[in-house]
Write an enzyme that holds these catalytic residues in place. Structure first.
Site, mmCIF file in Angstrom:
data_model
loop_
_atom_site.group_PDB
_atom_site.id
_atom_site.type_symbol
_atom_site.label_atom_id
_atom_site.label_comp_id
_atom_site.label_asym_id
_atom_site.label_seq_id
_atom_site.Cartn_x
_atom_site.Cartn_y
_atom_site.Cartn_z
ATOM 1 C CE LYS A 156 -7.913 -4.355 6.231
ATOM 2 N NZ LYS A 156 -8.561 -3.344 5.348
ATOM 3 C CE1 TYR A 195 -4.881 -4.329 8.377
ATOM 4 C CE2 TYR A 195 -4.747 -6.669 7.773
ATOM 5 C CZ TYR A 195 -4.508 -5.265 7.240
ATOM 6 O OH TYR A 195 -4.402 -4.926 6.019
ATOM 7 C CB THR A 205 -1.092 -2.309 10.967
ATOM 8 O OG1 THR A 205 -0.108 -1.568 10.598
ATOM 9 C CG2 THR A 205 -1.479 -2.847 9.622
HETATM 10 N N1 LIG Z 1 0.150 -2.787 1.838
HETATM 11 C C1 LIG Z 1 -0.304 -3.976 1.751
HETATM 12 O O1 LIG Z 1 0.500 -4.799 1.520
HETATM 13 C C2 LIG Z 1 -1.543 -4.234 2.024
HETATM 14 C C3 LIG Z 1 -2.064 -5.613 2.072
HETATM 15 C C4 LIG Z 1 -3.307 -6.059 2.373
HETATM 16 C C5 LIG Z 1 -4.260 -5.121 2.662
HETATM 17 N N2 LIG Z 1 -3.937 -3.907 2.426
HETATM 18 C C6 LIG Z 1 -5.090 -2.886 2.806
HETATM 19 O O2 LIG Z 1 -5.297 -1.937 1.666
HETATM 20 C C7 LIG Z 1 -5.408 -0.663 2.317
HETATM 21 C C8 LIG Z 1 -4.585 0.482 1.937
HETATM 22 O O3 LIG Z 1 -3.399 0.051 2.380
HETATM 23 P P1 LIG Z 1 -1.851 0.858 2.129
HETATM 24 O O4 LIG Z 1 -0.897 -0.009 2.546
HETATM 25 O O5 LIG Z 1 -2.069 1.726 0.877
HETATM 26 O O6 LIG Z 1 -2.038 2.024 3.553
HETATM 27 P P2 LIG Z 1 -1.013 3.181 3.644
HETATM 28 O O7 LIG Z 1 -0.148 3.504 2.601
HETATM 29 O O8 LIG Z 1 -0.770 3.273 5.172
HETATM 30 O O9 LIG Z 1 -2.294 4.586 3.373
HETATM 31 C C9 LIG Z 1 -3.444 4.342 4.149
HETATM 32 C C10 LIG Z 1 -4.430 5.498 3.690
HETATM 33 O O10 LIG Z 1 -5.537 5.467 4.570
HETATM 34 C C11 LIG Z 1 -5.945 6.702 5.247
HETATM 35 N N3 LIG Z 1 -6.273 6.563 6.465
HETATM 36 C C12 LIG Z 1 -5.809 5.835 7.615
HETATM 37 N N4 LIG Z 1 -6.749 5.970 8.695
HETATM 38 C C13 LIG Z 1 -7.819 6.697 8.035
HETATM 39 C C14 LIG Z 1 -9.135 7.244 8.771
HETATM 40 N N5 LIG Z 1 -9.454 6.909 10.220
HETATM 41 N N6 LIG Z 1 -9.694 7.879 7.996
HETATM 42 C C15 LIG Z 1 -9.613 8.101 6.526
HETATM 43 N N7 LIG Z 1 -8.473 7.828 5.969
HETATM 44 C C16 LIG Z 1 -7.530 7.139 6.897
HETATM 45 C C17 LIG Z 1 -4.373 7.373 5.264
HETATM 46 O O11 LIG Z 1 -4.458 8.562 5.458
HETATM 47 P P3 LIG Z 1 -3.336 9.679 5.749
HETATM 48 O O12 LIG Z 1 -2.442 9.903 4.445
HETATM 49 O O13 LIG Z 1 -3.884 11.211 6.298
HETATM 50 O O14 LIG Z 1 -2.738 9.053 6.627
HETATM 51 C C18 LIG Z 1 -3.874 6.825 3.797
HETATM 52 O O15 LIG Z 1 -4.395 7.733 2.942
HETATM 53 C C19 LIG Z 1 -5.792 -0.920 3.929
HETATM 54 O O16 LIG Z 1 -7.014 -1.071 4.136
HETATM 55 C C20 LIG Z 1 -4.802 -2.168 4.170
HETATM 56 O O17 LIG Z 1 -5.300 -2.679 5.399
HETATM 57 C C21 LIG Z 1 -2.766 -3.527 2.366
#
Ligand SMILES: NC(=O)c1ccc[n+]([C@@H]2O[C@H](COP(=O)([O-])OP(=O)(O)OC[C@H]3O[C@@H](n4cnc5c(N)ncnc54)[C@H](OP(=O)(O)O)[C@@H]3O)[C@@H](O)[C@H]2O)c1
Length: 240
Positions: A151, A147, A86
């Site tokens: 999405k 975002y 984000t």
């Molecule tokens: N958390 C929520 O409430 C929520 C809600 C709706 C949707 N989502 C979606 O669910 C997915 C996971 O979210 P999360 O909250 O688990 O995220 P997170 O905890 O921030 O983890 C993100 C992961 O993505 C990796 N990443 C980021 N940019 C990248 C890139 N350019 N190339 C390869 N890897 C990359 C990070 O790698 P590093 O560890 O190396 O940084 C990390 O492993 C995302 O697509 C997010 O938009 C999340």
């Protein structure tokens, strides 16, 4: 031989839960990540799941990374496009850089990862592509024009590609998580968190396992009749 699954952003947060659930379900799993070496090393040490570093925003890096995974583990049968970032700002303050970074990772990233794998899946007549979109791609969100656009684009990509993959044994589906109790969400002040929870009918944040179980369901060989679908897992916060 167990099927091979590749999870982008698979070393932290929701992705880590997906990687572990797929391993538990019998898949050989590769977890990609972007730059947090420490978290990736810890994840591998704790789970035995191999981690691979490259940015999904870089097409050539994706092609090279996938080639390495396939050399190590065999052809990829299941791709989970989970990596996401984000860069929030109200539109009048949003910079071109914030727009490009989010589109580059969250939308271009799923092209960059799916495209190099597509012909192999077609040749083998089997594939599972699972794209992690978001509730905010369905309903829009203040300060997230970048975002929400990316999405929503993931959902359009899913529906188009599902039509192309159907006769080749490839399913393409999306999952839209609501608010999940990841580090990022748990870091917001408790009062803000409480106000978010008040809008969720089931009365709690989602757990990472709530999303991982959807992935395992869609990845199964037996899920071949489900394609082009969007599974919403948001505690009833937004019903489409
Ligand atoms: N958390 C929520 O409430 C929520 C809600 C709706 C949707 N989502 C979606 O669910 C997915 C996971 O979210 P999360 O909250 O688990 O995220 P997170 O905890 O921030 O983890 C993100 C992961 O993505 C990796 N990443 C980021 N940019 C990248 C890139 N350019 N190339 C390869 N890897 C990359 C990070 O790698 P590093 O560890 O190396 O940084 C990390 O492993 C995302 O697509 C997010 O938009 C999340």
């Amino acid at each position: 031989m167990s099927r091979v699954a590749l999870v982008t952003g698979g070393s932290r947060g929701i992705g880590a839960a997906i990687s572990m659930a797929l391993k538990e379900a019998g898949y050989t799993v590769a977890a990609n990540y972007a730059g947090n070496d420490e978290a990736a090393a810890k994840f591998t040490a704790e789970t035995g799941i191999k981690t691979y570093k490259w940015s999904v925003a870089d097409y050539d890096a994706c092609a090279a990374g996938i080639a390495q995974v396939e050399a190590d583990l065999g052809p990829v049968d299941v791709l989970v496009n989970n990596a996401g970032i984000t860069r929030d700002a109200p539109f009048h303050k949003m910079t071109r850089e914030q727009w490009d970074q989010v589109i580059g990772t969250n939308l271009n990233g799923i092209f960059n990862m799916t495209h190099p794998l597509w012909n192999g899946m077609r040749d083998r007549k089997f594939g599972r592509i699972i794209n992690i979109s978001s509730i905010n791609g369905q309903k829009g969100q203040f300060a997230q024009a970048n975002y929400s656009a990316a999405k929503a684009g993931d959902i359009g990509f899913t529906k188009a590609l599902a039509q192309e993959g159907a006769r080749a044994g490839i399913t393409v589906n999306a999952i839209c998580p609501g608010y999940i109790a990841t580090e990022m969400v748990m870091a917001v002040p408790e009062k803000v968190r409480e106000s978010i929870i008040a809008t969720i009918p089931v009365g709690r944040l989602g757990d990472v396992t709530d999303i991982a179980r959807c992935v395992v369901f869609l990845a199964a060989d037996s899920a071949g009749f489900i394609t082009g679908a969007t599974i919403t897992a948001n505690g009833g916060q937004y019903m489409t």
